[in-house]
Write a protein that holds these residues in place. Structure first.
Motif, short mmCIF file in Angstrom:
data_model
loop_
_atom_site.label_atom_id
_atom_site.label_comp_id
_atom_site.label_asym_id
_atom_site.label_seq_id
_atom_site.Cartn_x
_atom_site.Cartn_y
_atom_site.Cartn_z
N GLN A 1 0.85 -1.18 0.00
CA GLN A 1 0.00 0.00 0.00
C GLN A 1 0.88 1.23 0.00
N MET A 2 0.75 2.05 -1.02
CA MET A 2 1.58 3.23 -1.18
C MET A 2 0.70 4.47 -1.05
N ASN A 3 0.99 5.27 -0.04
CA ASN A 3 0.25 6.50 0.20
C ASN A 3 1.16 7.70 0.07
N ASN A 4 0.55 8.86 -0.14
CA ASN A 4 1.30 10.11 -0.28
C ASN A 4 2.45 9.94 -1.26
N LEU A 5 2.13 9.44 -2.42
CA LEU A 5 3.16 9.17 -3.42
C LEU A 5 3.83 10.44 -3.90
N LYS A 6 5.12 10.31 -4.19
CA LYS A 6 5.93 11.41 -4.65
C LYS A 6 6.51 11.08 -6.02
N PRO A 7 6.85 12.10 -6.81
CA PRO A 7 7.45 11.82 -8.12
C PRO A 7 8.67 10.92 -8.05
N GLU A 8 9.46 11.03 -6.99
CA GLU A 8 10.64 10.20 -6.85
C GLU A 8 10.32 8.74 -6.59
N ASP A 9 9.05 8.42 -6.36
CA ASP A 9 8.64 7.03 -6.23
C ASP A 9 8.47 6.35 -7.59
N THR A 10 8.52 7.13 -8.65
CA THR A 10 8.36 6.60 -9.99
C THR A 10 9.45 5.57 -10.29
N ALA A 11 9.04 4.37 -10.64
CA ALA A 11 9.97 3.27 -10.90
C ALA A 11 9.18 2.04 -11.33
N ILE A 12 9.92 1.03 -11.76
CA ILE A 12 9.32 -0.27 -11.94
C ILE A 12 9.43 -1.01 -10.62
N TYR A 13 8.32 -1.50 -10.14
CA TYR A 13 8.29 -2.20 -8.87
C TYR A 13 8.25 -3.70 -9.10
N TYR A 14 9.14 -4.42 -8.41
CA TYR A 14 9.28 -5.85 -8.58
C TYR A 14 8.97 -6.59 -7.29
N CYS A 15 8.23 -7.65 -7.41
CA CYS A 15 7.97 -8.54 -6.29
C CYS A 15 9.09 -9.56 -6.18
N ASN A 16 9.48 -9.88 -4.97
CA ASN A 16 10.54 -10.84 -4.73
C ASN A 16 10.11 -11.85 -3.68
N LEU A 17 10.44 -13.10 -3.92
CA LEU A 17 10.16 -14.16 -2.95
C LEU A 17 11.46 -14.85 -2.57
N ASP A 18 11.69 -14.97 -1.29
CA ASP A 18 12.87 -15.61 -0.74
C ASP A 18 12.46 -16.99 -0.24
N GLU A 19 12.87 -18.02 -0.99
CA GLU A 19 12.52 -19.39 -0.66
C GLU A 19 13.70 -20.09 0.01
N MET A 20 13.43 -20.74 1.11
CA MET A 20 14.47 -21.50 1.79
C MET A 20 14.58 -22.91 1.21
#
Length: 119
Positions: A81-100
């Motif tokens: 959940q991203m609130n109060n977004l700023k221009p500097e938040d502009t990017a490609i967002y990637y999900c990551n999963l850490d599997e043991m």
């Protein structure tokens, strides 16, 4: 093999909000943590927020107080959940999963979702 699918990216004005979702599919032995990273053009991919299976969270200093990460263990999903977004938040967002695994950590990445914050 694990597949991650992100959704929820888009265009938003500064000060607005956006919610990203990531669904994990496939055979997962044990999830250690899930996280969101972002990468702006010409920049490295940096951690935005992470959450362990125990519920411990951590955030980049730049998003503390504005972003919130959460997990649905039953559905194998993670949200940002991203609130109060700023221009500097502009990017490609990637999900990551850490599997043991028995030999150590195995990381999986989603395809990324574009977040653009206008001035």
């Amino acid at each position: 093999q694990v597949q991650l699918v992100e959704s929820g990216g888009g265009l938003v004005q500064a000060g607005g909000s956006l919610r990203l979702s990531c669904a994990a599919f496939g055979s997962i032995f044990s999830i250690n943590a899930m996280a969101w990273y972002r990468q702006a053009p010409g920049k490295q991919r940096d951690l935005v927020a992470g959450i362990t299976t125990g519920g411990t969270t951590n955030y980049a200093d730049s998003v503390k107080g504005r972003f919130s990460i959460s997990r649905d263990a039953v559905k194998n999903m993670v949200y940002l959940q991203m609130n109060n977004l700023k221009p500097e938040d502009t990017a490609i967002y990637y999900c990551n999963l850490d599997e043991m695994r028995s030999w150590g950590h195995q990381y999986y990445w989603g395809q990324g979702t574009q977040v653009t914050v206008s001035s």
